[in-house]
Structure formats: C-alpha cells, structure tokens
Enzyme design. Sequence first.
Site, PDB file in Angstrom:
ATOM      1  CB  CYS A   7      37.468 -11.727  -6.271  1.00 28.77           C
ATOM      2  SG  CYS A   7      39.008 -11.728  -7.174  1.00 28.77           S
ATOM      3  CB  CYS A  79      33.108 -13.784  -5.382  1.00 28.27           C
ATOM      4  SG  CYS A  79      32.383 -13.337  -3.808  1.00 28.27           S
ATOM      5  CB  CYS A  87      31.938 -13.664  -1.007  1.00 31.29           C
ATOM      6  SG  CYS A  87      30.981 -13.417  -2.489  1.00 31.29           S
TER       7      CYS A  87
END
Length: 159
Positions: A7, A79, A87
């Site tokens: 993430c 994400c 992302c």
Amino acid sequence: MNILFLCTGNSCRSILAEATFNALAPAGLRAMSAGSRPAGHVHPRSLALLQRKGLMQEGLCSKSQDALPLAPDVVITVCAAAAGEACPVYPGPVVRAHWGVEDPAGATGSDDEIDAAFESAYRLLRVRIEALLALPLEEMVHDRAAFGAALARIGEQGR
C-alpha cells in the site's frame, strides 16, 4: 511462497494483512508488507487491533518496497482506488492482484468510530485472506493467469 501486501504508507492495511495472513497460513507460506511511501511507523490503532485479536505484532514495521528481505511471488495492493489513492507498482514477474480497502488511518470521528474503521478494514482483509488460503495453491502456482484471476475475484468480495 512469499506474498507481499503493498500500500502507500505501510502503517495500517498492509500491516493488518501481513499479520493476519501469517497467523492463518500453513507452513511454507509467508506474507510481508511494504509501502511506496512508507509512513515510517505502524499506526498505534493497527497494533492495538492486532493485540485485541491475539495476533503477533513482533517484527512489524513500516518499510519501503525496496527494503524487502525476500522477492515476492505474489503482490496484492490494498490501496482504495475509490478514495483516489494511487496504488504503488511493483516491478518484476509476479502474480498481481488488487484488493481495495479504505484506509482507516484517514478515519475521523469519535474513538469508537475510528476503531470501527480499523475493525472494518481488518474484517475485509481477513475474509479475503481466508478465501486466498482456501484456493488450491499447489495447483495455482503453476498457472499464473488462473491464480491472478482467482485473486482478482477475491478482491471483489465485500465490496
């Protein structure tokens, strides 16, 4: 098999996924987490949640995707595209999937409301991780396209 949960900040969602996966996975499977712009710390509410769930917190740290001890076989971004979050990208020949999860670090409101956002992210990740672990992984590692498609379907769960 090494799975990377990736993430942006690597302080909440990917940390929760790493700890949950490693608690549930059989021997031979390992999760790591990283961020494209690591926060440099694990969010205290993530640690508190893991403690409440009885999951290991030792060794968890916010780190860059460039600082991984092992090369991943699978990269799952967590994400939340719906929140306009970019992302991170992981280069290399790996199986990739996207499991969008709202970032609880951005939650506002009372302590109970913020804790609920962390709990919601955890529950969604856990359901998806359990689905991943239910796959016939020994067969899927030999068919990257089918494995990626199965992971993508899992990423749609709970939306």
